[in-house]
Design a protein around this motif. Structure first.
Motif, PDB file in Angstrom:
ATOM      1  N   THR A   4      12.913  -1.825   0.378  1.00  0.00           N
ATOM      2  CA  THR A   4      13.926  -1.428   1.367  1.00  0.00           C
ATOM      3  C   THR A   4      14.678  -2.672   1.811  1.00  0.00           C
ATOM      4  O   THR A   4      14.072  -3.661   2.215  1.00  0.00           O
ATOM      5  CB  THR A   4      13.275  -0.748   2.598  1.00  0.00           C
ATOM      6  OG1 THR A   4      12.386   0.262   2.138  1.00  0.00           O
ATOM      7  CG2 THR A   4      14.321  -0.117   3.496  1.00  0.00           C
ATOM      8  N   HIS A   6      16.828  -4.785   4.283  1.00  0.00           N
ATOM      9  CA  HIS A   6      16.975  -4.758   5.734  1.00  0.00           C
ATOM     10  C   HIS A   6      17.936  -5.835   6.260  1.00  0.00           C
ATOM     11  O   HIS A   6      18.791  -5.575   7.089  1.00  0.00           O
ATOM     12  CB  HIS A   6      15.606  -4.924   6.394  1.00  0.00           C
ATOM     13  CG  HIS A   6      15.653  -4.847   7.879  1.00  0.00           C
ATOM     14  ND1 HIS A   6      15.823  -3.672   8.555  1.00  0.00           N
ATOM     15  CD2 HIS A   6      15.575  -5.822   8.825  1.00  0.00           C
ATOM     16  CE1 HIS A   6      15.841  -3.902   9.855  1.00  0.00           C
ATOM     17  NE2 HIS A   6      15.693  -5.199  10.044  1.00  0.00           N
ATOM     18  N   GLN A  18      11.862  -5.450   2.612  1.00  0.00           N
ATOM     19  CA  GLN A  18      10.519  -4.866   2.754  1.00  0.00           C
ATOM     20  C   GLN A  18      10.057  -4.259   1.434  1.00  0.00           C
ATOM     21  O   GLN A  18      10.790  -3.525   0.779  1.00  0.00           O
ATOM     22  CB  GLN A  18      10.542  -3.780   3.821  1.00  0.00           C
ATOM     23  CG  GLN A  18       9.216  -3.039   3.934  1.00  0.00           C
ATOM     24  CD  GLN A  18       9.241  -1.989   5.026  1.00  0.00           C
ATOM     25  OE1 GLN A  18       9.098  -2.292   6.186  1.00  0.00           O
ATOM     26  NE2 GLN A  18       9.442  -0.738   4.627  1.00  0.00           N
ATOM     27  N   GLU A  20       6.858  -2.067  -0.459  1.00  0.00           N
ATOM     28  CA  GLU A  20       5.599  -1.333  -0.393  1.00  0.00           C
ATOM     29  C   GLU A  20       5.016  -1.439  -1.783  1.00  0.00           C
ATOM     30  O   GLU A  20       5.576  -0.893  -2.734  1.00  0.00           O
ATOM     31  CB  GLU A  20       5.848   0.131  -0.058  1.00  0.00           C
ATOM     32  CG  GLU A  20       6.338   0.366   1.355  1.00  0.00           C
ATOM     33  CD  GLU A  20       6.834   1.788   1.533  1.00  0.00           C
ATOM     34  OE1 GLU A  20       8.055   1.964   1.702  1.00  0.00           O
ATOM     35  OE2 GLU A  20       5.993   2.710   1.442  1.00  0.00           O
ATOM     36  N   LEU A  25       2.290  -3.131   2.891  1.00  0.00           N
ATOM     37  CA  LEU A  25       3.664  -3.470   3.302  1.00  0.00           C
ATOM     38  C   LEU A  25       3.817  -4.978   3.308  1.00  0.00           C
ATOM     39  O   LEU A  25       3.064  -5.687   3.980  1.00  0.00           O
ATOM     40  CB  LEU A  25       3.906  -2.984   4.729  1.00  0.00           C
ATOM     41  CG  LEU A  25       4.491  -1.608   4.969  1.00  0.00           C
ATOM     42  CD1 LEU A  25       4.685  -1.400   6.472  1.00  0.00           C
ATOM     43  CD2 LEU A  25       5.822  -1.456   4.255  1.00  0.00           C
ATOM     44  N   TYR A  27       6.704  -8.253   3.579  1.00  0.00           N
ATOM     45  CA  TYR A  27       8.093  -8.679   3.818  1.00  0.00           C
ATOM     46  C   TYR A  27       8.393  -9.913   2.972  1.00  0.00           C
ATOM     47  O   TYR A  27       7.582 -10.835   2.896  1.00  0.00           O
ATOM     48  CB  TYR A  27       8.303  -9.074   5.284  1.00  0.00           C
ATOM     49  CG  TYR A  27       8.425  -7.941   6.271  1.00  0.00           C
ATOM     50  CD1 TYR A  27       8.311  -6.611   5.889  1.00  0.00           C
ATOM     51  CD2 TYR A  27       8.679  -8.218   7.619  1.00  0.00           C
ATOM     52  CE1 TYR A  27       8.427  -5.588   6.817  1.00  0.00           C
ATOM     53  CE2 TYR A  27       8.796  -7.204   8.555  1.00  0.00           C
ATOM     54  CZ  TYR A  27       8.659  -5.888   8.155  1.00  0.00           C
ATOM     55  OH  TYR A  27       8.770  -4.890   9.081  1.00  0.00           O
ATOM     56  N   SER A  49       9.654  -1.683  10.007  1.00  0.00           N
ATOM     57  CA  SER A  49       8.351  -1.008  10.152  1.00  0.00           C
ATOM     58  C   SER A  49       7.645  -1.631  11.354  1.00  0.00           C
ATOM     59  O   SER A  49       8.072  -2.673  11.853  1.00  0.00           O
ATOM     60  CB  SER A  49       7.520  -1.218   8.885  1.00  0.00           C
ATOM     61  OG  SER A  49       7.650  -2.560   8.448  1.00  0.00           O
ATOM     62  N   ASP A  53       1.689  -3.201  11.142  1.00  0.00           N
ATOM     63  CA  ASP A  53       1.384  -2.586   9.845  1.00  0.00           C
ATOM     64  C   ASP A  53       1.736  -3.474   8.652  1.00  0.00           C
ATOM     65  O   ASP A  53       1.454  -3.125   7.511  1.00  0.00           O
ATOM     66  CB  ASP A  53       2.154  -1.257   9.687  1.00  0.00           C
ATOM     67  CG  ASP A  53       1.704  -0.229  10.703  1.00  0.00           C
ATOM     68  OD1 ASP A  53       0.571  -0.370  11.213  1.00  0.00           O
ATOM     69  OD2 ASP A  53       2.487   0.703  10.993  1.00  0.00           O
TER      70      ASP A  53
END
Ligand SMILES: [Zn+2]
Length: 455
Positions: A4, A6, A18, A20, A25, A27, A49, A53
């Motif tokens: 993702t 960001h 980000q 997964e 998770l 960064y 997020s 987490d």
């Protein structure tokens, strides 16, 4: 592997992507977003997020737009490791502590103005404690050594951008992702040239100068010498907004060479930065990052020439320098004039047509630096309006970023790129680089904020 986008999407600040991967998770970078004050505050306080987490952060290098929001992440509950090279940790420690201090100082000035304007109190994004917490979470890894991140593995490659800068290759879920961080220029002094990444399924490449080629360095040096000479002869002062190390050293070397050859007047060069000495110490501590030439020079003498430029540490000394009329060159942070001591120098001389503000790095959209470079007649500093009478010049060749030609040449050397995304570039350069890469046979796109991709 899910990705993702960001931060540093269609812009050059606030780098954060980000991932997964393997059920965790992760960064890539956690940089400070700089731009319009309210937007920046909003962007920097919100993550894609919940921070608690996040399993780990992989940090490419110590520039503020890549590491500068780690304290916020830590303050909001992130407790995992921040993987980076050893030089990046030491440099990021200096940068983050300085960032917390600068925020506190800026807050003092902004609060006074806001009180006068009847506006509510401003707040710092983070304090020194949050910066120390983030620094304590840093775990160092050398270049070229695979390390575990959750159930994936990662490897750092030298990005040749600043001391300790790294590209990352992350392997997980049977896929390989490459991230350039910021890519340096071949032939830059002090540090090694950028390495090449192995074959990747997906590449995230920076694109700061995706639509532009730098002029040759000697041409830039001649321009620098001319600007300095003209300004000093005319009774003005040369202000150079820049991070205290990296390209700044190159500017200093260049000025000294011209001075020794009698091409610029013999005037003092001030580095007005409380972190300059600390950052220089970090450079001295990491000869493992030096190129051949630098290693040779280290043996003989002090390569950073502390005796050359005059370092200004305290606030009082800085204020005295702002107030004096001595003809000189002043180098002060930040590079995009968004914070730090350069703003005091600008406020003092913004109406002085004899002086010049000389930009040597990229100016992101909506920053004070960009507005000046774009020729704004009036700018706001600390919320107050000023007429711009000071001359504005730019010399991009001192940039620590690869230009369009160098980015493409580097990408051609990567054995295989499945797909690519251009990040860390304003809209026009990112799009231009994406077109060029697509033309070279690599399916490339420019992502939007929040865009999610499965690799
Ligand atoms: Zn950088």
């Amino acid at each position: 592997m899910h990705l993702t986008f960001h931060g540093a999407v269609r812009t050059v600040t606030g780098s954060l992507h980000q991932l997964e991967v393997g059920g965790a998770l992760v960064y890539l970078d956690c940089g400070l977003f700089q731009g319009r004050r309210t937007e920046a505050s909003e962007r920097n306080r919100h993550f894609p997020s919940a921070p608690r987490d996040v399993e780990a952060v992989i940090l490419s290098h110590a520039h503020l737009d890549h590491c500068g929001n780690l304290p916020t992440l830590a303050a909001q509950g992130f407790r995992g490791p921040i993987y980076c090279t050893s030089a990046t940790r030491d440099l990021a420690a200096v940068v983050l502590r300085d960032s917390a201090k600068v925020q506190r100082q800026d807050l003092g000035i902004v609060s006074k103005i806001r009180r006068r304007q009847g506006l509510p109190k401003a707040e710092v994004l983070y304090d020194l404690r949050a910066a120390e917490r983030a620094i304590s979470q840093m775990v160092t890894m050398p270049y070229g050594q695979r390390f575990r991140v959750g159930s994936s593995t990662a490897t750092f490659f030298d990005a040749g951008h600043i001391l300790g800068s790294a590209m990352v290759m992350l392997e997980g879920d049977g896929r390989r992702l490459g991230f350039t961080g910021d890519l340096g220029r071949p032939g830059s002094p002090i540090i090694r040239d950028p390495e090449v990444l192995p074959a990747v399924d997906l590449l995230l490449t920076e694109s700061t100068y995706g639509d532009r080629e730098h002029v040759a360095l000697d041409e830039a040096e001649t321009r620098l010498a001319a600007v300095v000479t003209e300004t000093i002869r005319g009774g003005g002062r040369v202000l150079i907004p820049a991070f205290a190390l990296g390209r700044t050293q190159q500017v200093i070397y260049s000025l000294r060479r011209h001075r020794d050859a009698g091409r610029v007047p013999d005037i003092p060069i001030y580095v007005d930065s409380p972190m300059a000495i600390d950052a220089t110490t970090v450079y001295r501590r990491h000869p493992e990052c030096f190129d051949e030439d630098m290693r040779g020079r280290v043996k003989g003498r002090d390569p950073f020439g502390l005796k050359g430029p005059r370092y200004v540490r305290t606030h009082t000394e800085s204020q005295a320098l702002v107030d004096s009329d001595e003809p000189c060159v002043v180098i002060a942070a930040s590079g995009m004039a968004e914070g730090g001591r350069i703003r005091q120098h600008l406020v003092r001389r913004i109406d002085d047509p004899r002086s010049v503000v000389l930009f040597v790095g990229y100016q992101a959209e909506n920053t004070l630096g960009r507005r000046l470079v774009d020729g704004a007649a009036e700018v706001r500093i600390y919320g107050e309006p000023y007429q711009v009478k000071i001359r504005v010049e730019r010399v991009d060749a001192f940039s620590a970023h690869a230009d369009r030609h160098e980015l493409l040449a580097w990408a051609r050397r990567v054995p295989e790129i499945g797909r690519a995304f251009c990040v860390h570039g304003d809209e026009a350069p990112a799009t231009a680089l994406a077109l060029a890469l697509s033309g070279a046979g690599v399916k490339t796109a420019v992502p939007t904020i929040g865009q999610a991709e499965t690799v």
